[in-house]
Write a protein that holds these residues in place. Structure first.
Motif: not given
Ligand code: S3P
Length: 456
Positions: A34-41, A54-60, A419-421, A434-444
């Protein structure tokens, strides 16, 4: 881009139970860092000509950065592969100093990295920008970047407490500064360096405690005149000469160690597991968790070490192991700052006591990760004591956590808590809700599909 999840709307939450399945075996690949993807763009958007990623993380989070760079003039295109291969991103940049005035607010969603790094870029352009974000991001402190960027000449009108939504006006020309980081933060370091790119003269960041160095590596790769001096006590002095000219680059983004962390830990905890996670970035400023898990007795082997995109990478072979609690050296914290939630899960299953300290920064991540993980693990049956700057956890000695208890774990719009839980659920008797899985899409975004494919 899907709209950012908002805690104020409980009807939209996506709850799910994660329960014990079979051992984790086989080979998987996690998405790009994620860190490298932000910086690449961001850096590609400052190079005149076409960069390819290539290999860019396509997370939110990364898509929020892409949308903001487009709004400021970059041409960014995703080329879908003909077959199964990975997509390639092509970016035509505007040149250092040539970002355009956006015509709408920049929506940062859940992403602190997008916000703080882009504030750095805007700070040295004659641009007025409004930054907005979701409920989690709007609680996070921005004073840490407002302070140095104000010294460089940018002006801010922030919400109370130095938070989003905020308006800022960049300075042209900006004033070069020498800034000693008051918190160990790669985001603050990067914000100042990115502002320094379009600032006449030399911008210096003094970093008493080293943090992830992806910005420094990539700035050099694009052609910036940047040098790093390390003092005998480990302090890093980073000097950047401004008014840089960037050459477009071809970048292969390695797999994200922070995403690999969930599967590595799950394989250690679930009996019978023997899993290879391929292509994991092992930059020493990021790989602290794997060292700590090894110190606890985890079997994590580095296979086929190599270099991808200027970063060290290897495949990690992980086998189920009996873990033993340890006292975690606070000096290692910056190299695993995002991995404490999953380390706490490992500690909850280890033999004996794990003690962590020096983790005040965890209170200002996507959630207060000390309070939220203490509550979550306690609800799942673990023995946890919350201290001001860390958690003390007495593990089960390898027995599954109780889990269940008809309690939904509150994740507070924090992908890493969810993801930890989920991993805690795999290592529990009754499963974890887990009450809400939507935020997982931000990174994974592929997390649940990968997990379901492995653990059946
Ligand atoms: C990041 C730096 C870290 C980390 C975040 C990503 C980056 O934040 O927690 O997920 O890409 O620079 P801090 O700099 O606030 O520690």
């Amino acid at each position: 881009m899907t709209p950012a999840p908002n805690a104020a709307d409980p009807n939209q939450m996506r709850a799910r139970r994660f329960a014990a399945g079979g051992p984790l075996r086989g080979r998987i690949r996690v998405p790009g860092d994620k860190s490298i993807s932000h910086r690449s763009l961001m850096l590609s958007a400052l190079a005149v000509g076409e960069s390819r990623v290539t290999g860019l993380l396509e997370g939110e989070d990364v898509l929020a950065t892409a949308a903001a760079m487009r709004a400021m003039g970059a041409d960014i295109e995703r080329i879908a592969p003909a077959g199964d291969g990975e997509a390639e991103w092509r970016i035509h940049g505007v040149g250092v100093g040539a970002l355009l005035q956006p015509t709408q607010a920049l929506d940062m969603g859940n992403s602190g990295t997008s916000t703080r790094l882009l504030m750095g870029l805007v700070a040295a352009h004659p641009i007025t920008a409004c930054f907005v974000g979701d409920a989690s991001l709007s609680k996070r402190p921005m004073g840490r970047v407002i302070d140095p960027l104000s010294l460089m000449g940018a002006e801010f009108t922030a919400s109370p407490g130095g938070r989003l939504p905020l308006m800022m006006r960049g300075a042209a020309p900006a004033v070069p500064i020498t800034y000693r980081l008051p918190v160990a933060s790669a985001q603050v370091k990067s914000a100042v360096l990115l502002a320094g790119l379009n600032t006449p003269g030399t911008t210096t960041v003094i970093e008493p405690i080293p943090t992830r160095d992806h910005s420094e590596r990539m700035l050099r790769g694009f052609g910036a005149d940047l040098s790093v001096e390390v003092e005998p006590d480990g302090t890093r002095i980073i000097t950047l000469r401004g008014e840089a000219q960037f050459r477009p680059q071809t970048i292969a983004v390695p797999g994200d160690p922070s995403s690999a962390a969930f599967f590595v830990t799950a394989a250690l905890l679930v009996p019978g597991s023997d899993l290879v996670v391929e292509n994991v970035g092992l930059n020493p400023t990021r790989a602290g968790l794997f060292d700590v898990l090894r110190q606890m007795g985890g079997s994590i082997e580095e296979v086929n070490p190599r270099e991808v995109g200027g970063e060290p990478v290897a495949d990690l072979r992980v086998r189920h192991s009996t873990l033993t609690g340890i006292e975690v050296d606070p000096a290692i914290a910056p190299s695993m700052i995002d991995e404490f939630p999953i380390l706490f899960v490992a500690a909850a299953l280890a033999q004996g006591r794990t003690v962590t300290s020096g983790l005040d920064e965890l209170r200002v991540k996507e959630s207060d990760r000390l309070a939220v993980m203490a509550a979550a693990l306690t609800a799942a049956g673990a023995r946890v004591e919350e201290r001001a700057d860390g958690l003390v956890i007495d593990g089960t000695g390898g027995d599954p956590l109780r889990g269940g208890n008809n309690q939904r774990i509150a994740t507070h719009l924090d992908h890493r808590i969810a993801m930890s839980m989920a991993v805690a659920g795999l290592a529990s008797r009754d499963g974890v809700d887990v009450d809400d899985t939507r935020p997982i899409a931000t990174s994974f975004p592929q997390f649940e599909a990968l997990l379901d494919g492995l653990s059946q």
